[in-house]
Design an enzyme around this catalytic site. Structure first.
Site, PDB file in Angstrom:
ATOM      1  CG  HIS A   1      12.521  14.674  11.669  1.00 41.85           C
ATOM      2  ND1 HIS A   1      12.390  15.976  11.007  1.00 41.85           N
ATOM      3  CD2 HIS A   1      11.773  13.984  10.868  1.00 41.85           C
ATOM      4  CE1 HIS A   1      11.860  15.788   9.791  1.00 41.85           C
ATOM      5  NE2 HIS A   1      11.400  14.506   9.834  1.00 41.85           N
ATOM      6  CG  HIS A   2      11.979  10.402   9.309  1.00 40.31           C
ATOM      7  ND1 HIS A   2      10.447  10.534   9.035  1.00 40.31           N
ATOM      8  CD2 HIS A   2      12.155  11.514   8.469  1.00 40.31           C
ATOM      9  CE1 HIS A   2      10.090  11.354   8.167  1.00 40.31           C
ATOM     10  NE2 HIS A   2      11.242  12.046   7.991  1.00 40.31           N
TER      11      HIS A   2
ATOM     12  CD  GLU B   1       9.686  10.334  -2.530  1.00 37.32           C
ATOM     13  OE1 GLU B   1      10.508  10.650  -3.273  1.00 37.32           O
ATOM     14  OE2 GLU B   1       8.635   9.898  -2.712  1.00 37.32           O
TER      15      GLU B   1
ATOM     16  CG  HIS C   1      -1.580   1.348   1.561  1.00 38.12           C
ATOM     17  ND1 HIS C   1      -2.600   1.588   0.708  1.00 38.12           N
ATOM     18  CD2 HIS C   1      -1.437   2.445   2.724  1.00 38.12           C
ATOM     19  CE1 HIS C   1      -3.050   2.995   1.396  1.00 38.12           C
ATOM     20  NE2 HIS C   1      -2.282   3.224   2.500  1.00 38.12           N
TER      21      HIS C   1
ATOM     22  CD1 TRP D   1       6.069   3.578   4.250  1.00 39.75           C
ATOM     23  CD2 TRP D   1       7.566   4.293   2.723  1.00 39.75           C
ATOM     24  NE1 TRP D   1       6.585   4.941   4.385  1.00 39.75           N
ATOM     25  CE2 TRP D   1       7.277   5.413   3.589  1.00 39.75           C
ATOM     26  CE3 TRP D   1       8.272   4.798   1.468  1.00 39.75           C
ATOM     27  CZ2 TRP D   1       7.814   6.832   3.558  1.00 39.75           C
ATOM     28  CZ3 TRP D   1       8.788   5.975   1.197  1.00 39.75           C
ATOM     29  CH2 TRP D   1       8.692   6.855   2.381  1.00 39.75           C
TER      30      TRP D   1
ATOM     31  CB  SER E   1       0.269  28.929  -5.099  1.00 40.49           C
ATOM     32  OG  SER E   1       0.764  28.236  -3.974  1.00 40.49           O
TER      33      SER E   1
ATOM     34  CE1 TYR F   1       8.331  19.003   3.880  1.00 37.44           C
ATOM     35  CE2 TYR F   1      10.794  18.675   4.196  1.00 37.44           C
ATOM     36  CZ  TYR F   1       9.438  19.006   4.661  1.00 37.44           C
ATOM     37  OH  TYR F   1       9.539  19.158   6.105  1.00 37.44           O
TER      38      TYR F   1
ATOM     39  CB  THR G   1       5.448  24.885   6.470  1.00 36.68           C
ATOM     40  OG1 THR G   1       6.676  24.305   6.243  1.00 36.68           O
ATOM     41  CG2 THR G   1       4.079  24.206   6.044  1.00 36.68           C
TER      42      THR G   1
ATOM     43  CB  SER H   1      10.781   6.252 -14.201  1.00 40.97           C
ATOM     44  OG  SER H   1       9.757   7.089 -14.309  1.00 40.97           O
ATOM     45  CB  SER H   2      11.895   9.616 -10.139  1.00 38.01           C
ATOM     46  OG  SER H   2      10.657   8.965  -9.755  1.00 38.01           O
TER      47      SER H   2
ATOM     48  CE  LYS I   1       5.596  27.103  -0.294  1.00 45.24           C
ATOM     49  NZ  LYS I   1       5.157  27.847  -1.253  1.00 45.24           N
TER      50      LYS I   1
ATOM     51  CG  HIS J   1      12.260  14.801   5.770  1.00 42.16           C
ATOM     52  ND1 HIS J   1      11.524  14.264   6.540  1.00 42.16           N
ATOM     53  CD2 HIS J   1      12.287  16.194   5.442  1.00 42.16           C
ATOM     54  CE1 HIS J   1      10.570  15.589   6.731  1.00 42.16           C
ATOM     55  NE2 HIS J   1      10.808  16.513   6.206  1.00 42.16           N
TER      56      HIS J   1
END
Lengths: 529, 382
Positions: A306-307, A259, A80, A145, A272, A261, A332, A173-174, A335, A257
């Site tokens: 922080h993970h 990733e 998943h 994951w 926006s 973002y 953040t 691909s990315s 924004k 991390h």
């Protein structure tokens, strides 16, 4: 292919349409076709990943084991997560970029159209390999994951090798997609389209593309180290051979991390675009939005541990990563304040894209709040690896990333198809999703605080009530996505045409080309004043 | 229709049968240590800060949604960019964050100071059980889940401490600084007891430190918090905090029990006795992987029923049970079970589910092998 190359010059060039049959899709180099392919692929993956989520929630409906074995439960949570992150959210954003970046900057196509075809067409193979592991001896990857070693190396099922290969293909691909987007934005802007005039969706994608190029090779590196440990006798992550299981987490989260973002910056871009349109007012602080996005991207490289607050980092390390993480709240916040200031004293209407965008701002902010709470290291010891974390990242990913994708699709679909949406169906879809998503994920905060660990197939009795509520919510949310599918198909088939501008308050080059956008657009660069 | 009925049935079932345990708990518990209380205070502070920011931001937003809508005739005011406002909404959050960072740092420093502990306990994570070693006390035991498979499989009503009950509690004295040393035998686990606000990963090859000082006697339950494979959800932690005098008493009792166990290995056992005890040991220690029916879950967990090992040379069989199989899920059980338990379970495996070798393995045979093995291992290391 060579005939296509040589056939290019000539006056008829601008008018030739798509090829016919399956060849159109297999060999296409057209950014609109490839964008469409990415979006359909992402929708398919979203539905597959969603079915897995519903299986997980069904097992968790009541305490006790009812539907699936614990081993298969772990395969479900792993698949998943992988399918939603790499198959649904990321390809959807690439699809939107393919469609919209050339239209928004006045480019005729992507800068590297054949690579564009290749970066899409390797994806189905990657996911075919990944999904096929479900049918292999020993089952699919079952280590989450985040695939922490040594659970994913020494103790992994044999299918882990296929998983590694699939990740490599997705990464390639990315990276190709990111190179293409950067090359397009830097080289193919219409005359007068200076960097500080770029629409925010383009800016956020430019920054995201740099993040992708920086971290995808790190992911490739970490899975290669796993491969070496599994098949070639190295001991990168094997303590018995002098290796370090914690090294895995450092390398993984150095990818992981940024990733996170990668999955949210394009969402910021979409919102926006949408909020000013339906507020009939310019974005409050364009420049500060650009700088905030860049700051978030830079900070994303400094917060990975922080993970890992409970992994046994030294005190200084904990403090550094705690402070750096708290700092992310500042850009953040800028924004969120900007979106609210844009709505303030505007002239607001609430079409489907705007509803999703507003829900994005509110619910993403709630995810941001729990993120701020998680940043406080001593308290994170209580939250870490519980349902509080599950609630947090689903708030930023489902009503965050996924709502923004839906907002974007509803916003641009009339431009792509030339047909109007069914607004009442869109609103109905929105309200079902909004209610469903909150019923699903809000109680998870309570479960986590009450002490329920994540990734467990069965739980103690005090967690029973909120789990049942969450499962009911998941089914509401899951099934209401069929309304989305219906609306997309309806919009494609509808006969109700729309104007070039589509939405009253919309501005930008993409709204100056006719609706539906012709197969080739901006073949003569527009001039931006 | 069927699904709706299931959901309604489930809901009514849940509300009726679980209501005794239902807590609808919303928040973190303040816990029973000084550290856990400061963690709780930090949690509440940051929570209220978030609520306050939320009220302001969403307040402005909903004000705009209600008052500045086009349907009420609102006209857009074309203002944008305002340096003062933009600086303010950067600086003010920064100030709030600094104010938050100060107490958080203080608590973290306190949590990291594990010096001057009065008792050291090593905690080792295994797939899927915990091992507690009281250093300097010559005391070492495993702690396994005791919830019966029938409750998990819904054939039996679930008990009050469903999935949070174990055969041997980690008994700790109150009002004593206890240092916890964490490591793991196979994959990464994480030892978490919410009431103590201790969560620390148990990483193979590393020793992590944490500490606690429990104020109130009581039973505190927790779970493994790091995904560690199939039965990650089935390796709970139960801490029993008792006053220091009672703790000493308990220490004396378990040590006496250990002597009695050693004596049991000396007596001679009949095949029936071994089979009876063997079944109990098997269900507790082996059935999670090899299944109660001995059929396993191949390929990760092979079948024992009809297996060449269980039917073949007894020496090989004993060796695998004692020393495990490296790089597989099969652990070494030499330290996890006593000689009589090992003998019983091996005998059981060789005579259950139609495996009828008729052989009985005696505890003294195992005791000899354990002694011999220890020598071999020692020589190998030199």
């Amino acid at each position: 292919m060579s005939t296509l190359d040589t056939a290019a010059p000539g006056a008829h060039e601008e008018h030739h349409g798509p090829a016919t049959g399956i060849g159109r899709w297999l060999f296409t180099t057209n950014h609109k076709d490839i964008g469409t392919l990415y979006l359909w692929f992402s929708l398919l993956m979203f539905l597959i990943g969603g079915v897995m989520a519903l299986l997980i929630r069904s097992e968790l409906f009541q305490p006790g084991l009812q539907l699936v074995e614990p081993g298969f439960f772990n395969q479900l949570t792993t698949m998943h997560g992988l399918i939603m992150v790499f198959g649904a959210v990321m390809p959807a954003f690439v699809g939107l970029a393919n469609w919209m970046v050339p239209l928004m900057i006045g480019a005729p196509d992507m800068a590297l159209p054949r690579m564009n075809n290749w970066s899409f067409w390797i994806l189905p193979f990657a996911f075919a390999i990944l999904v096929s592991t479900l049918f292999m001896d020993g089952g699919a990857p079952n280590f989450g994951w985040t695939f922490y070693a040594p659970l994913s190396t020494t103790y992994a099922p044999p299918s882990v090798t296929y998983f590694i290969f699939a990740i490599h293909i997705m990464g390639a691909s990315s990276i190709m997609g990111a190179i293409n987007i950067i090359a397009t934005i830097l080289n193919l802007r219409a005359p007068g389209m200076t960097m500080m005039k770029l629409p925010l969706f383009v800016w956020t994608w430019l920054i995201t593309a740099f993040l992708l190029i920086a971290v995808m090779p790190v992911l490739a590196g970490v899975v290669t180290m796993m491969l070496m440990d599994i098949h070639f006798g190295t001991s990168f992550f094997n303590a018995a051979g002098g290796g370090d299981p914690v090294l895995f987490q450092h390398v993984f989260w150095f990818f992981g991390h940024p990733e996170v973002y990668i999955m949210i910056l394009p969402a910021f871009g979409i919102v926006s675009q949408i909020i000013p349109t339906f507020s009939r007012k310019k974005l409050f602080g364009y420049a500060s939005m650009v700088y905030a996005t860049a700051s978030i991207a830079i900070l994303s490289f400094l917060v990975w541990a922080h993970h890992m607050f409970t992994v046994g980092l030294p005190l200084v390390g904990e403090l550094f990563f705690m402070f750096a993480t708290m700092l992310i709240a500042v850009p953040t916040g800028v924004k969120v304040f900007n979106w609210v200031a844009t709505m303030y004293r505007g002239s607001l209407t609430f079409e489907t894209p705007m509803l999703f965008a507003i829900a994005f701002v509110v619910l993403f902010t709630i995810g941001g709040f729990s993120g701020l709470m998680l940043a406080i290291a001593p308290v994170d010891f209580q939250y870490h690896d519980t349902y509080f974390v599950v609630a947090h990242f689903h708030y930023v990913l489902v009503p965050g990333a996924i709502f923004s994708i839906m907002a974007g699709v509803y916003y641009w679909l009339p431009k792509w198809t030339g047909h109007a949406l069914n607004e009442s169906m869109g609103k109905f879809h929105f309200w079902c999703s909004f209610i469903g998503v909150n019923i699903t994920f809000f109680p998870m905060h309570f479960l986590g605080l009450a002490g329920m660990p994540r990734r467990i197939p069965d739980y103690a009795l005090q967690f029973a009530d909120f789990n049942m509520v969450a499962t009911v919510g998941a089914f509401i949310f899951g099934f209401s996505q069929l309304l989305f599918v219906w609306n997309v198909i309806h919009c494609i088939r509808s006969r109700e045409t729309v104007s070039a501008q589509v939405w009253e308050g919309a501005h930008g080059l993409e709204w100056e080309v006719p609706s539906p956008a012709p197969y080739h657009t901006h073949t003569t660069p527009p001039r931006v004043e | 229709m069927g699904t709706i009925r299931t959901i309604i049935f489930g809901l009514s079932l849940a509300l009726s049968s679980h209501s005794a345990h239902a807590e609808w708990a919303l928040n973190l518990s303040p816990g029973v240590t000084e550290v856990s209380r400061s963690v709780y205070d930090l949690h509440m502070t940051i929570f209220w800060i978030c609520v306050a920011i939320g009220v302001v931001v969403f307040g402005v937003m909903f004000w705009s949604i209600f008052h500045h809508r086009k349907s009420r005739g609102a006209e857009a005011h074309h203002f944008h960019e305002h340096t003062l406002v933009e600086v303010a909404w950067t600086i003010v959050p920064l100030g709030i964050l600094i104010a938050m960072a100060v107490p958080a740092t203080a608590t973290l420093v306190k949590m990291y100071d594990s010096s001057e502990a009065d008792l050291d306990v090593q905690i080792t994570g295994y797939q899927w059980k915990w091992r507690y070693t009281y250093l300097d006390q010559d005391l070492d035991f495993f702690s396994n889940l005791t919830t019966p498979q029938e409750q998990i499989g819904n054939q039996q009503a679930k008990g009050e401490h469903y999935l949070l009950e174990v055969d041997r509690h980690l008994v700790l004295p109150t009002d004593t600084k206890i240092r916890l040393l964490l490591t793991a035998n196979d994959v990464i686990h994480s030892w978490w007891v919410p009431a103590l606000a201790v969560k620390k990963d148990a990483v193979p090859g590393f020793i992590n430190e944490a500490w606690t000082r429990i104020d109130e006697p009581g039973i505190y339950r927790g779970q493994c918090a790091e995904l560690c494979g199939k039965d990650h959800g089935f390796m709970p932690i139960v801490v029993e905090a008792v006053p220091p005098e009672q703790f000493q008493q308990w220490l004396a009792e378990v040590k006496a029990e250990k002597l009695a166990e050693a004596a049991a290995a000396e007596k001679s056992w009949t095949l029936d006795e071994l089979m009876t005890q063997g079944e109990q040991v098997y269900l507790r220690a082996c059935a999670a992987c090899h299944q109660p029916t001995g059929t396993g879950v191949p390929p990760a967990f092979p079948a024992l029923k009809g297996s060449p090992i269980a039917l073949g040379d007894v020496g090989t069989h004993i060796d695998i049970v004692l020393n495990g199989r490296p790089a597989t899920a099969m652990q070494a059980f030499r330290d996890q079970l006593s000689a009589s338990e090992l003998a019983a379970v091996i005998t059981y495996e060789r005579n259950a589910w139609g495996n009828s070798t008729g052989e009985a393995v005696s505890p003294s045979q195992i005791a000899e092998m354990l002694a011999g093995n220890a020598d071999t291992v020692g020589e190998g290391a030199q």
